[in-house]
Design a protein around this motif. Structure first.
Motif: not given
Length: 431
Positions: A224-243
């Protein structure tokens, strides 16, 4: 409240700390999920049982805390004032979350180039979620606040229904005056009993974390991480940016360091990440924020309300996932469409209280309401929803912790000196 709730006891072995036990359990769960994925998926009941054990205590905790807090506040006007301030704050912050989510996903473009034809998607896997979308909306949301029966609110576990009854009962006790004292004493003892039960259940937190994380890694794992890794990684970064960019300045404006607050609720964040449920730590958050110096009545009102109205991480998820699906299916989704999406999300993100898998249900409801992005496309993120939940749930938790301190300070119900002592890890007198 004892001193130990505010700061760790001196000389306590590190391996006896809850955070250490949870981290060890999570590490073991990850290892098991990678090495024996089939066996790891069978660990799910441990995580589910822990979540159920905590959820069965949430309704009585909210009832006892809110009723007692309002009864001792003895000022109905102040209760209304706190509620209005909280709603205003929630609406402003969640709007920022939606805007940041939209900006980030447009810059990151995780779905670009996937070129998925919606007609080829197996829509049957999302039918259970789409069926629930009829209950999502502003009017159904308001109607759902009122329970069918007094007991029904507790048996069904709807946080807002329990909160509604708690406020009504608190007002009633205020009107009774001195005659209400025997009842408030009983409720106070009841609260102490339920919080004692929470301590017992929390002994199982490492086992619950182990089961939940083992299941997640075993079921979804590296594929799952490899197939949609860009979505998951980008979302984690977005959460950190918001915080960092939203909650950080808000915390600084209110006179406390956000990183110190995160350190203070670190154990709760780990449990939240492992179980992908912020409800598992709601009882402990009530206790910790009171120990931090926030007035009990304010904590009792803001935290339960925030669990429905102040879901910052969920808003980031909804904005990110919606635009991602438009990109993945090559759906025309220009600025006007995204402004329309923002307006829809301002309503739907508040309208899923009490619905199982709320974030995913609201995502389906939002796409159905917008009518532009194919609803069937939500199947693309179903497989990684749990992985994304491990970012959105702790973001929700941090957001509600900050919100409680902000409202307490706004209401002059915050012991600032105590808060700074606790966040600095210094011993403080019993509250």
């Amino acid at each position: 409240m004892t001193e130990t709730t505010a700061a760790p006891r001196a000389g306590k072995a590190w391996w006896k700390e809850l955070w250490a036990q949870v981290m060890i359990a999570m590490a073991l769960g990850i290892v098991l999920g990678i090495t024996h994925p089939a066996f790891a998926t069978q660990m799910q009941p441990f995580g589910d049982a822990f979540i159920k054990a905590i959820r069965m205590l949430i309704a009585p905790i909210i009832f006892c805390t809110v009723v007692n807090g309002i009864a001792h506040m003895a000022d109905m006007a102040r209760v209304g004032r706190v509620a209005i301030k909280a709603i205003i704050y929630f609406e402003v912050i969640t709007t920022f979350a939606l805007i940041i989510g939209l900006v980030a996903v447009n810059l990151w473009q995780p779905g670009a180039g996937m070129n998925i034809d919606p007609a080829t998607i197996n829509a049957s896997v999302i039918e259970p979620y789409v069926k629930q979308t009829s209950a999502v909306g502003f009017v159904p949301f308001l109607m759902n606040i009122i329970p069918n029966t007094f007991v029904g609110a507790f048996s069904e576990g709807h946080i807002l229904q329990v909160l509604f009854l708690s406020v009504m009962c608190g007002f009633s006790l205020i009107w009774l005056g001195e005659r209400a004292k025997p009842m408030t004493d009983v409720i106070d003892v009841g609260a102490k009993m339920v919080f004692g039960l929470v301590k017992i259940v929390m002994w199982a937190a490492p086992l619950g974390a182990f089961g939940a994380i083992a299941f997640t890694v075993g079921k979804f794992g590296v594929g799952s991480l490899s197939s949609l890794g860009k979505l998951i990684g980008g979302f984690y970064v977005t959460c950190i940016i918001f915080i960092a960019l939203v909650l950080g300045p808000v915390a600084a404006f209110c006179g406390f360091n956000l990183l110190k607050l995160i350190r203070y609720i670190w154990e709760e964040l780990l449990v939240c990440i492992a179980t992908t449920s912020s409800e598992t730590v709601l009882p402990r958050m009530l206790t910790k924020l009171e120990a931090l110096g926030c007035e009990k009545s304010v904590v009792g009102l803001v935290i339960p309300t925030g669990y429905s109205f102040n879901l910052d991480g969920t808003c980031l998820y909804l904005a990110t996932a919606s635009v991602f699906l438009a990109q993945a299916t090559n759906t025309h989704f220009d600025l006007s469409h995204q402004i329309g999406l923002l307006l829809i999300l301002l309503v739907t993100s508040k309208g899923a209280a009490g619905i199982a898998g709320a974030a995913f249900v609201v995502l389906a409801a939002t796409l159905a309401a917008g009518g532009t992005i194919p609803v069937a496309s939500v199947a693309l993120v179903l497989g990684v929803h749990r992985l994304m939940s491990q970012a959105l749930t702790p973001t929700n938790l941090v957001g509600n912790a900050v919100a409680t301190i902000v409202i307490a300070k706004w209401e002059n119900a915050l012991d600032t000196a105590r808060m700074r002592q606790v966040l600095d890890g210094k011993p403080v007198p019993a509250a």
